[in-house]
Design a protein around this motif. Structure first.
Motif, mmCIF file in Angstrom:
data_model
loop_
_atom_site.group_PDB
_atom_site.id
_atom_site.type_symbol
_atom_site.label_atom_id
_atom_site.label_comp_id
_atom_site.label_asym_id
_atom_site.label_seq_id
_atom_site.Cartn_x
_atom_site.Cartn_y
_atom_site.Cartn_z
ATOM 1 N N ILE A 192 0.899 -1.135 -0.094
ATOM 2 C CA ILE A 192 0.020 0.017 -0.026
ATOM 3 C C ILE A 192 0.904 1.236 0.001
ATOM 4 O O ILE A 192 1.744 1.463 0.912
ATOM 5 N N ILE A 193 0.641 1.990 -1.181
ATOM 6 C CA ILE A 193 1.338 3.302 -1.090
ATOM 7 C C ILE A 193 0.463 4.365 -0.855
ATOM 8 O O ILE A 193 -0.620 4.503 -1.197
ATOM 9 N N CYS A 194 0.693 5.257 0.437
ATOM 10 C CA CYS A 194 -0.008 6.296 0.926
ATOM 11 C C CYS A 194 0.528 7.708 0.589
ATOM 12 O O CYS A 194 1.737 8.063 0.645
ATOM 13 N N ALA A 195 -0.402 8.489 0.212
ATOM 14 C CA ALA A 195 0.034 9.881 -0.234
ATOM 15 C C ALA A 195 0.489 10.578 0.971
ATOM 16 O O ALA A 195 1.311 11.608 0.809
ATOM 17 N N THR A 196 0.170 10.304 2.208
ATOM 18 C CA THR A 196 0.823 11.027 3.225
ATOM 19 C C THR A 196 1.053 10.058 4.415
ATOM 20 O O THR A 196 0.701 8.897 4.538
ATOM 21 N N ASP A 197 2.147 10.525 5.372
ATOM 22 C CA ASP A 197 2.252 9.732 6.490
ATOM 23 C C ASP A 197 1.130 9.260 7.322
ATOM 24 O O ASP A 197 0.940 8.255 7.981
ATOM 25 N N ARG A 198 0.109 10.172 7.585
ATOM 26 C CA ARG A 198 -0.690 10.228 8.418
ATOM 27 C C ARG A 198 -1.832 9.028 8.000
ATOM 28 O O ARG A 198 -2.400 8.432 8.654
ATOM 29 N N LEU A 199 -1.798 9.211 6.420
ATOM 30 C CA LEU A 199 -2.818 8.127 5.871
ATOM 31 C C LEU A 199 -2.147 6.734 6.142
ATOM 32 O O LEU A 199 -2.730 5.650 6.211
ATOM 33 N N ALA A 200 -0.675 6.841 6.133
ATOM 34 C CA ALA A 200 0.070 5.560 6.409
ATOM 35 C C ALA A 200 -0.387 4.825 7.862
ATOM 36 O O ALA A 200 -0.516 3.760 8.051
ATOM 37 N N PHE A 201 -0.362 5.855 8.743
ATOM 38 C CA PHE A 201 -0.834 5.445 10.081
ATOM 39 C C PHE A 201 -1.963 4.743 10.180
ATOM 40 O O PHE A 201 -2.188 3.748 10.765
ATOM 41 N N GLY A 202 -3.185 5.065 9.465
ATOM 42 C CA GLY A 202 -4.357 4.464 9.264
ATOM 43 C C GLY A 202 -4.260 3.236 8.845
ATOM 44 O O GLY A 202 -4.813 2.208 9.090
ATOM 45 N N ALA A 203 -3.463 3.017 7.670
ATOM 46 C CA ALA A 203 -3.416 1.980 7.143
ATOM 47 C C ALA A 203 -2.742 0.882 7.977
ATOM 48 O O ALA A 203 -2.790 -0.440 8.017
ATOM 49 N N SER B 125 6.749 8.947 12.160
ATOM 50 C CA SER B 125 7.048 7.622 11.232
ATOM 51 C C SER B 125 8.025 6.595 12.006
ATOM 52 O O SER B 125 8.107 5.464 11.565
ATOM 53 N N THR B 126 8.894 7.216 12.774
ATOM 54 C CA THR B 126 10.195 6.521 13.086
ATOM 55 C C THR B 126 9.707 5.598 14.385
ATOM 56 O O THR B 126 10.487 4.632 14.758
ATOM 57 N N LEU B 127 8.819 6.086 14.989
ATOM 58 C CA LEU B 127 8.172 5.235 16.072
ATOM 59 C C LEU B 127 7.298 3.955 16.101
ATOM 60 O O LEU B 127 6.894 3.327 16.789
ATOM 61 N N GLY C 93 5.128 5.975 2.740
ATOM 62 C CA GLY C 93 4.180 7.259 2.780
ATOM 63 C C GLY C 93 5.020 8.293 2.338
ATOM 64 O O GLY C 93 6.088 8.105 1.641
ATOM 65 N N PHE C 94 4.558 9.672 2.423
ATOM 66 C CA PHE C 94 5.114 10.776 2.107
ATOM 67 C C PHE C 94 4.819 11.716 3.367
ATOM 68 O O PHE C 94 3.885 12.028 3.698
ATOM 69 N N GLY C 95 5.960 12.292 3.599
ATOM 70 C CA GLY C 95 5.849 13.373 4.749
ATOM 71 C C GLY C 95 7.194 13.208 5.556
ATOM 72 O O GLY C 95 7.688 14.231 5.961
ATOM 73 N N GLY C 96 7.725 12.243 6.283
ATOM 74 C CA GLY C 96 8.905 12.068 6.896
ATOM 75 C C GLY C 96 8.519 12.638 8.439
ATOM 76 O O GLY C 96 9.293 13.150 8.872
ATOM 77 N N TYR C 97 7.344 12.451 8.669
ATOM 78 C CA TYR C 97 6.935 12.861 10.050
ATOM 79 C C TYR C 97 8.135 12.352 11.017
ATOM 80 O O TYR C 97 8.558 11.024 11.154
ATOM 81 N N ASP C 98 8.288 13.070 12.317
ATOM 82 C CA ASP C 98 8.986 12.178 13.315
ATOM 83 C C ASP C 98 8.528 10.910 13.801
ATOM 84 O O ASP C 98 9.126 9.917 14.192
#
Length: 334
Positions: free
Chosen positions: A239-250, A276-278, A269-274
């Protein structure tokens, strides 16, 4: 003696709001039909506006910043960078959020004009015809962030190239059954260009039939679309997600479905949120230079105020961050 007519009287007789009349007299954007109503009343009653009430300081050292939401890591980075740069130049930042609402975005522009800002940086949801008409009428510099604006000055992420990078990455990792959680196409940058890059990257690897879903930017939206994609394709392997937040939901939905990441399904995902490393496993993502976008935006708006030449379009680069959420060597990409 006849009562002196006020702007409130003009508004009542024209059938419009007082703020609309104020915008009319201060050179702000007012629809043509509304202008004609106000002008008719002015002519009929021979109204003369108070000139002194309309005088403005030559320079306020205020810069307006309009963002789609304050609940975003990307927005936070951009605004932080803008504010740091402007403070060093003795400017003050006035921030307005549109909450992903186009009408509110236009109202925010009007509000900033009334506050006599020297320029506006707008991270727009979409550049509509109303935006274009408004930008043409106002007398201060405007820089558009994160959306293409051919008629003016813009600073954009390289959404298409970034999307293609991610699509190719997933394809070359050997995935064949791929889902894509995108956002609505009202956001041209992410909803159209980023998605098209992903699809083109997948196609180059022989993946021509990904399952595409659309969401808002929320964690809940990511869950909803991930669930829908899984129902359509229980044998999904990425699954490719347009943002990291959507990836969190996935991540949440895959966990509930008993799917292991990345053994059963890879996620990016896309975003590189901090944050995302957790995640477990750490998310593979792509980080745009949001601080760079803020810096370039602030630098550009001040140059425009100083009547200096600026680039019509500046493109912000990105960095690929390889986590542990993608399973490789599933087979050679076709």
């Amino acid at each position: 003696m006849a009562k002196k007519m006020t702007m409130a009287d003009i508004a009542e007789l024209s059938g419009v709001g007082k703020s609309t009349v104020s915008r009319f007299f201060n050179g702000g954007y007012v629809k043509q039909e509304t202008k004609e109503k106000i002008q008719k009343v002015i002519k009929e009653y021979n109204y003369m506006p108070n000139t002194f009430a309309r005088l403005k300081a030559k320079q306020s050292n205020l810069i307006g910043v309009i963002v789609p939401t304050l609940n975003s890591k990307i927005t936070g980075r951009v605004v932080t960078s803008i504010d740091r740069y402007l403070r060093e130049k003795n400017y003050t930042t006035l921030i307005q959020s549109s909450d992903h609402d186009i009408d509110q975005e236009l109202e925010n522009i009007q509000r900033l004009l009334q506050l006599n800002v020297d320029g506006i940086l707008i991270s727009s949801i979409a550049i509509t015809q109303d935006h274009k008409e408004l930008f043409q009428e106002i007398q201060i510099p405007v820089v558009v962030l994160a959306q293409e604006y051919d008629e003016g000055i813009s600073i954009v992420d390289d959404d298409y190239r970034a999307g293609k990078h991610m699509g190719t990455y997933i394809g070359k990792a050997g995935h064949r059954k791929v889902g894509y959680i995108g956002v609505y196409e009202t956001d041209e940058a992410v909803g159209i260009r980023r998605k098209q890059g992903v699809l083109d990257g997948l196609q180059e690897c022989g993946i021509t039939d990904p399952i595409v879903g659309k969401s808002d930017y929320s964690f809940i939206g990511g869950q909803k679309v991930a669930r829908e994609i899984l129902e359509k394709a229980p044998d999904l392997d990425a699954i490719i997600c347009a943002t990291d937040r959507l990836a969190f939901g996935a991540y949440k939905i895959l966990h509930e479905a008993g799917k292991r990441i990345p053994d059963d399904v890879s996620v990016v995902g896309f975003g590189g949120y901090d944050e995302s490393t957790l995640l477990t496993p750490e998310l593979t993502t792509l980080k745009f230079d949001s601080y760079g976008m803020g810096y370039f935006g602030a630098e550009t708006i001040l140059k425009m105020i100083q009547k200096k030449r600026v680039s019509k379009r500046q493109v912000v680069d990105y960095t690929f961050i390889e986590g542990k959420s993608v399973k490789k060597n599933k087979g050679d990409a076709k």
